[in-house]
Design an enzyme around this catalytic site. Sequence first.
Site, PDB file in Angstrom:
ATOM      1  CG  LEU A  92      75.913   4.880  20.260  1.00 44.56           C
ATOM      2  CD1 LEU A  92      77.372   5.304  20.236  1.00 44.56           C
ATOM      3  CD2 LEU A  92      75.805   3.366  20.224  1.00 44.56           C
ATOM      4  CE  LYS A 111      67.415   7.101  22.040  1.00 46.19           C
ATOM      5  NZ  LYS A 111      66.045   6.560  21.952  1.00 46.19           N
ATOM      6  CG  ASP A 205      60.319   0.507  18.804  1.00 44.45           C
ATOM      7  OD1 ASP A 205      59.635  -0.503  18.559  1.00 44.45           O
ATOM      8  OD2 ASP A 205      61.542   0.561  18.608  1.00 44.45           O
TER       9      ASP A 205
END
Length: 522
Positions: A92, A111, A205
């Site tokens: 999250l 984070k 990513d």
Amino acid sequence: MGCCGSSLRVGSHAPEKPPRRARPPPPPPQPHHPRRPSFTLNAHQAAASSSAASAAPAPAFAEFSLAELREATGGFAAANIVSESGEKAPNLVYRGRLQGAGGGGRAIAVKKFGKLAWPDPKQFAEEARGVGKLRHRRMANLIGYCCDGDERLLVAEFMPNDTLAKHLFHWENKAIEWAMRLRVAYNIAEALEYCSNEERPLYHDLNAYRVLFDENGDPRLSCFGLMKNSRDGKSYSTNLAYTPPEYLRNGRVTLESVVFSFGTILIDLLSGKRIPPTLALDMIRSRSIQAIMETNLEGKYSIEEATTLVDLASKCLQYEPRDRPDIKKLVSILQPLQTKSEVPSYVMLGVPKPEEVPKAPPAPQHPLSPMGEACSRMDLTAIHQILVSTHYRDDEGTNELSFQEWTQQMRDMLDARKRGDFAFRDKNFKQAIDCYTQFVDVGTMVSPTVYARRSLCHLMCDQPDAALRDAMQAQCVYPDWPTAFYMQAVALSKLNMQSDSLDMLNEASQLEEKRQKSIKGP
């Protein structure tokens, strides 16, 4: 200010003063625990960190306590979650605001990793410190971390204007213009080049969700992608159709893998939607450029520039890593494509103009909720997110409609509200005002939430008088609604009525405290 009954609608004029309640004695002062700086930047790094003139420089990297971050995020409140997947995200991300003299009210993104992501605290701290040394105007820089028991958290600069994915894939009113797309590609290539030069070349990513927009609307690369999950080694959380071929073969990320992922972002910018790389290459080979271009851009871009970008994307997406260009080549190709350099990014992106931070009202006398904290800081962006997340939860019971009242006019009114909600969510505040005004003018149904939302829209459009009127209307509909008092506090502060603003903050916090006690029971 007198209160109206919930069944009455009032005129649009503003009374001279809002209502006041008796002030309780102030609580004893709380001790402040300053952050522990880990290191400071050297002169070379400090020079590299210079950003846009109106953007504050990133602070020195620091270690935070869990208590500090819990306070900054309102106890990790659900209303402060900004992850694209909300509470379903594996790691999250929360919006927060550093408190106390050392924090200076700085907005942060926190984070919070899952408990098994980084079992070794020393490894996590070492990796975080390495990323924390980076400082660049094209990045949302890492400014700290926290290791506390099983908790692992990263702290970065907060970017208030959403992600590239949000602006490309989920827009309602306006597509990103062509020159802005070219600026995004160039800025992210610059960020990747900087990371490579600083010996942090591997970005995990890379996708449109990792590209963020700061207060000026300038695109920045999230620092979170420079760290990966150490336990399972996963570097790609997105659909495997978008991952580099070599990663599928051996699970390793290389600099060429980063270039491949950059190519997928170029396809996103060209098409306005997510297209798997193999399909994108087939479209490029077999059809014209127009086949891959977003239809909303038709007639609004240079064929030469689009051809260059399509060709570059095709090279980045080559199957063999050795056939892809390097980062420096990306920068050299994208730099000449930059146009409209005199136009600020916030104009092209269609977000509100950044303003100087307004003077905040004095500190209230009661502990505040996330909404109260946002209002006390005059953080309009945080207020917006909270109003979006709470939706119409507080409207329950304010209207009871019979079957006979469910007319075509009623349907039209609710449609106007729905359009207002879409515009409000997407920060198109002028359109939201128009739509909510259509809803209010019909008068069949009275919604305190609509008044609160329109009040914030007026604040975003620098109309504090109108904002105060709407906040007072919300109180008339729902006399004991804390949000109505909070919105009055913000509007009063904008009108330089600091004493009255403080009264409103205290009154709202008392109402919230009373509400919480009634929920918990005796």
